[in-house]
Design a protein around this motif. Structure first.
Motif, short mmCIF file in Angstrom:
data_model
loop_
_atom_site.label_atom_id
_atom_site.label_comp_id
_atom_site.label_asym_id
_atom_site.label_seq_id
_atom_site.Cartn_x
_atom_site.Cartn_y
_atom_site.Cartn_z
N ILE A 1 0.84 -1.20 0.00
CA ILE A 1 0.00 0.00 0.00
C ILE A 1 0.87 1.25 0.00
O ILE A 1 0.60 2.21 -0.73
N SER A 2 1.93 1.24 0.79
CA SER A 2 2.83 2.40 0.83
C SER A 2 3.51 2.63 -0.51
O SER A 2 3.72 3.78 -0.92
N GLN A 3 3.83 1.56 -1.21
CA GLN A 3 4.56 1.69 -2.46
C GLN A 3 3.67 2.03 -3.64
O GLN A 3 4.04 2.85 -4.50
N HIS A 4 2.49 1.42 -3.71
CA HIS A 4 1.68 1.52 -4.93
C HIS A 4 0.41 2.36 -4.78
O HIS A 4 -0.10 2.86 -5.78
N VAL A 5 -0.11 2.49 -3.57
CA VAL A 5 -1.39 3.17 -3.39
C VAL A 5 -1.20 4.59 -2.87
O VAL A 5 -1.72 5.55 -3.46
N GLU A 6 -0.45 4.74 -1.80
CA GLU A 6 -0.32 6.06 -1.17
C GLU A 6 0.28 7.11 -2.10
O GLU A 6 -0.18 8.26 -2.09
N PRO A 7 1.27 6.78 -2.94
CA PRO A 7 1.78 7.82 -3.86
C PRO A 7 0.71 8.34 -4.82
O PRO A 7 0.70 9.53 -5.15
N GLN A 8 -0.18 7.47 -5.26
CA GLN A 8 -1.23 7.93 -6.16
C GLN A 8 -2.22 8.84 -5.44
O GLN A 8 -2.69 9.83 -6.00
N ILE A 9 -2.52 8.51 -4.19
CA ILE A 9 -3.43 9.36 -3.41
C ILE A 9 -2.78 10.71 -3.14
O ILE A 9 -3.43 11.77 -3.26
N GLU A 10 -1.49 10.70 -2.80
CA GLU A 10 -0.79 11.96 -2.54
C GLU A 10 -0.73 12.82 -3.80
O GLU A 10 -0.86 14.05 -3.73
N ALA A 11 -0.55 12.18 -4.96
CA ALA A 11 -0.53 12.94 -6.21
C ALA A 11 -1.88 13.57 -6.49
O ALA A 11 -1.96 14.72 -6.96
N MET A 12 -2.96 12.83 -6.22
CA MET A 12 -4.30 13.38 -6.41
C MET A 12 -4.55 14.56 -5.49
O MET A 12 -5.09 15.59 -5.90
N LEU A 13 -4.13 14.44 -4.22
CA LEU A 13 -4.32 15.54 -3.27
C LEU A 13 -3.50 16.76 -3.67
O LEU A 13 -3.96 17.90 -3.54
N ALA A 14 -2.27 16.52 -4.15
CA ALA A 14 -1.44 17.64 -4.58
C ALA A 14 -2.06 18.35 -5.78
O ALA A 14 -2.06 19.59 -5.86
N GLU A 15 -2.61 17.58 -6.71
CA GLU A 15 -3.26 18.17 -7.88
C GLU A 15 -4.50 18.97 -7.47
O GLU A 15 -4.75 20.06 -7.98
N LEU A 16 -5.26 18.40 -6.51
CA LEU A 16 -6.44 19.11 -6.03
C LEU A 16 -6.05 20.41 -5.32
O LEU A 16 -6.68 21.46 -5.53
N THR A 17 -5.02 20.34 -4.50
CA THR A 17 -4.57 21.54 -3.78
C THR A 17 -4.12 22.61 -4.76
O THR A 17 -4.42 23.80 -4.60
N GLU A 18 -3.40 22.19 -5.80
CA GLU A 18 -2.93 23.16 -6.79
C GLU A 18 -4.09 23.81 -7.52
O GLU A 18 -4.09 25.02 -7.78
N SER A 19 -5.11 23.02 -7.84
CA SER A 19 -6.26 23.59 -8.55
C SER A 19 -7.05 24.53 -7.66
O SER A 19 -7.62 25.52 -8.14
N LEU A 20 -7.09 24.26 -6.35
CA LEU A 20 -7.80 25.15 -5.44
C LEU A 20 -7.02 26.44 -5.21
O LEU A 20 -7.60 27.51 -5.08
N ASP A 21 -5.68 26.31 -5.14
CA ASP A 21 -4.86 27.51 -4.95
C ASP A 21 -4.85 28.40 -6.19
O ASP A 21 -4.73 29.63 -6.09
N SER A 22 -4.96 27.79 -7.36
CA SER A 22 -4.92 28.55 -8.62
C SER A 22 -6.14 28.20 -9.46
O SER A 22 -6.04 27.43 -10.42
#
Length: 215
Positions: A187-208
């Motif tokens: 889960i740490s290797q294959h799942v969590e990075p994808q979730i973190e990438a989604m959250l980062a993309e969402l944060t970027e879209s909310l900030d800009s």
């Protein structure tokens, strides 16, 4: 030779570990109703899978383990519970006679999930897969009625089957403990990075909310 419960659990976890690298976050709208198979599952808890892990990841493992429990209970029922076995045989024959069986032969990741997406308010479906399956079931004749004595005996056998299923489930929970580290690492290797990438993309879209050309 009949496989031991330990071997079956090992093989189920290995199959899940091979599947996890192919998991991707769902892009469609999530369902409102929780999955009764995964919510509060002691097997998932024993495996070290947190409740905030994406449901698809949980479901892929819980369904594989459920298949092991179902197989063990089926063997126990065939040996010891003749009335329940007869009822199950009759129901299986009815299912085979249905003209449309969309829930059969699904991959573990989809087994047991609703056949249709959640309806959108104000936009009803012209038809649903579940509705078509129900229409096929209505074409079959009803099962023969049971006497009160037969119903009482059947309830007792169902209780015994449930008790056996709980016993097998507890044993599997103990076996899952030895797989916790491998499961959590996957889960740490294959799942969590994808979730973190989604959250980062969402944060970027909310900030800009507007692109640089819109300023």
């Amino acid at each position: 030779m009949e496989r031991s419960l330990e071997t079956q659990v090992d093989q189920a976890v290995e199959a899940w570990l091979r599947w996890v690298p192919r998991w991707e976050p769902a892009t469609h709208r999530g369902r409102v109703a929780p999955c009764r198979r995964c919510l509060g599952s002691p097997v998932l808890s024993a495996a070290g899978i947190a409740s905030n892990t994406p449901h698809g990841v949980q479901h892929g493992l819980s369904t594989r383990i459920k298949a092991i429990v179902d197989s063990a209970v089926a063997e126990y029922t065939a040996r010891n519970l003749p009335m329940l076995q007869r009822e199950l045989d009759q129901q299986a024959a009815r299912n085979r006679a249905r003209s449309y069986r969309p829930a059969e032969n699904l991959d573990p990741e989809f087994d047991g999930l609703p056949l249709d997406p959640e309806p959108v308010p104000g936009a009803p479906f012209l038809f649903t897969i579940a509705g078509m399956a129900d229409d096929g079931a209505e074409e079959l004749p009803p099962l023969p009625p049971l006497s009160d004595e037969a119903k009482a005996a059947l309830r007792q056998e169902v209780a015994l089957a449930d008790e056996y299923a709980n016993m097998v489930g507890r044993e599997i929970c103990g076996l899952m403990l030895r797989h916790r580290l491998h499961i959590q690492a996957a889960i740490s290797q294959h799942v969590e990075p994808q979730i973190e990438a989604m959250l980062a993309e969402l944060t970027e879209s909310l900030d800009s909310p507007f692109g640089p050309d819109s300023l």
